[in-house]
Motif scaffolding. Structure first.
Motif, mmCIF file in Angstrom:
data_model
loop_
_atom_site.group_PDB
_atom_site.id
_atom_site.type_symbol
_atom_site.label_atom_id
_atom_site.label_comp_id
_atom_site.label_asym_id
_atom_site.label_seq_id
_atom_site.Cartn_x
_atom_site.Cartn_y
_atom_site.Cartn_z
ATOM 1 N N HIS A 284 -4.178 -6.228 -0.740
ATOM 2 C CA HIS A 284 -5.061 -5.891 0.458
ATOM 3 C C HIS A 284 -5.297 -6.968 1.308
ATOM 4 O O HIS A 284 -5.595 -7.031 2.565
ATOM 5 N N ARG A 288 -4.160 -5.577 5.065
ATOM 6 C CA ARG A 288 -5.222 -5.143 5.977
ATOM 7 C C ARG A 288 -4.779 -5.516 7.413
ATOM 8 O O ARG A 288 -5.242 -4.970 8.335
ATOM 9 N N HIS A 289 -3.875 -6.809 7.417
ATOM 10 C CA HIS A 289 -3.345 -7.159 8.538
ATOM 11 C C HIS A 289 -2.154 -6.391 9.050
ATOM 12 O O HIS A 289 -1.807 -6.536 10.547
ATOM 13 N N ARG A 304 -1.437 4.180 7.190
ATOM 14 C CA ARG A 304 -2.817 3.508 7.283
ATOM 15 C C ARG A 304 -3.304 4.071 6.068
ATOM 16 O O ARG A 304 -4.222 3.083 5.299
ATOM 17 N N SER A 308 -4.751 1.739 2.954
ATOM 18 C CA SER A 308 -6.171 1.585 3.014
ATOM 19 C C SER A 308 -6.702 2.208 1.591
ATOM 20 O O SER A 308 -7.607 1.466 1.056
ATOM 21 N N HIS A 312 -6.365 -1.976 -2.542
ATOM 22 C CA HIS A 312 -7.354 -2.426 -3.503
ATOM 23 C C HIS A 312 -7.331 -2.385 -4.744
ATOM 24 O O HIS A 312 -7.816 -2.995 -5.730
#
Length: 338
Positions: A284, A288-289, A304, A308, A312
């Motif tokens: 992550h 995330r970028h 996405r 997303s 994690h």
């Protein structure tokens, strides 16, 4: 220091320093999209470096060049020491933040509040220039609160020039230090790009870059055509990085290089991701970028969502990224067949 670094060329297009966004992982992604765009760190305070001994905040990968360090502070001696540290670490440029409007920055008496103390800023940059073998630049606003930009900005630029600064990036909005949040300060105060253009006419010997509200390479090129030396892009480069950076080397810098696609960038990042995970990092941290890589394209939502939801999780790695890429490619094939 980057062997081929040319400050005049590099500043033609840059990605603005953005807190919580332009960390080393974000810069790795942006460098995968463009070899030439000048990248900036998040702001690092001189207090943390000089008094706190937090030199680890200066760490970066040599593949990020050309890259600039942005410093925050208002004590001339401390900023000079921090600038020297940044230069010793190998940054290509040292930039002083005179534009951030956050409460935390104001309480430390640096950032945009320094627009009220141009004489102090001049003292700070003079000390930084004396201490640093690499170029020292400034990023500022056109004014704050009740100040009249038409009066404040020319005086500020004249003081910077007299102190030895040769390049100023101007966020073409006022900052309202009371009554607006940092987020609102990025949108609510009206843009005045024309004022920046007038400043270039008044200060032809200064290199001036414009920042604020620039959302396309077409718009960036228009500012170059109008006579500005550089364009600094911010949130648009973060949320739709391919659109802003993928063809920048050819269009802005004149390189004979094919445009880089989102797919190209993903594949270029896989080894970086592997190294980060091997060093104990989380997927992550990097992905995330990468969420905006396929903005506006079929499959962007799936890309996405997969990243997303899954990045994690323990053990998440390149397989998840490739699965998300596969969803984009499948959506593209479906679009082409329909």
């Amino acid at each position: 220091m980057f062997d081929l670094f040319d400050p005049v060329s590099a500043s033609r297009l840059s990605v603005a320093p953005m807190m919580d966004w332009t960390d080393r992982h974000c810069r790795a992604l942006h460098r995968a999209l463009s070899r030439r765009v000048l990248l900036y760190t998040e702001m690092v305070t001189s207090v943390a470096l000089v008094r706190g001994g937090a030199r680890h905040l200066l760490a970066f990968d040599r593949a990020e060049h050309p890259v600039a360090l942005q410093l925050g502070g208002s004590e001339p001696g401390e900023l000079a020491a921090a600038a020297r540290m940044g230069a010793d670490e190998g940054y290509d440029e040292i930039n002083l933040n005179v534009g951030c409007p956050s409460d935390r920055v104001q309480s430390g008496c640096f950032g945009a509040v320094l627009m009220r103390s141009p004489e102090l800023v001049a003292e700070c940059v003079a000390g930084m220039i004396a201490a640093s073998p690499v170029e020292v630049t400034v990023k500022c606003r056109i004014g704050v609160d009740e100040q009249e930009p038409e009066e404040v900005l020319p005086d500020f630029l004249a003081r910077m020039r007299a102190a030895g600064v040769r390049h100023v990036a101007i966020h073409a909005r006022k900052a309202w230090l009371q009554g607006l949040s940092p987020k609102e300060n990025r949108d609510v105060p009206p843009l005045d790009h024309d004022l920046v253009l007038r400043m270039k006419a008044e200060f032809p010997d200064l290199r001036l870059s414009v920042n604020g509200g620039i959302a396309s390479l077409d718009q960036a090129q228009r500012f170059h055509d109008a006579g500005l030396d550089g364009v600094m892009v911010g949130r648009a480069a973060y949320h739709a990085p391919v659109d802003l950076l993928g063809d920048a080397d050819r269009r802005i810098f004149g390189d004979d290089r094919a445009a880089v696609t989102g797919e190209d960038a993903v594949r270029a990042m896989l080894l970086y991701i592997d190294r980060h995970l091997a060093a104990g990092g989380r997927l992550h941290d990097v992905t995330r970028h990468m969420l905006g890589l396929f903005a506006g394209r079929p499959g962007a939502r799936s890309w996405r969502h997969i990243l997303s939801e899954g990045a994690h999780r323990p053990g998440a790695g390149r397989e998840l990224v490739l699965a998300a890429l596969g969803a984009v490619e499948e959506a593209g094939r479906e679009r082409a067949a329909s």
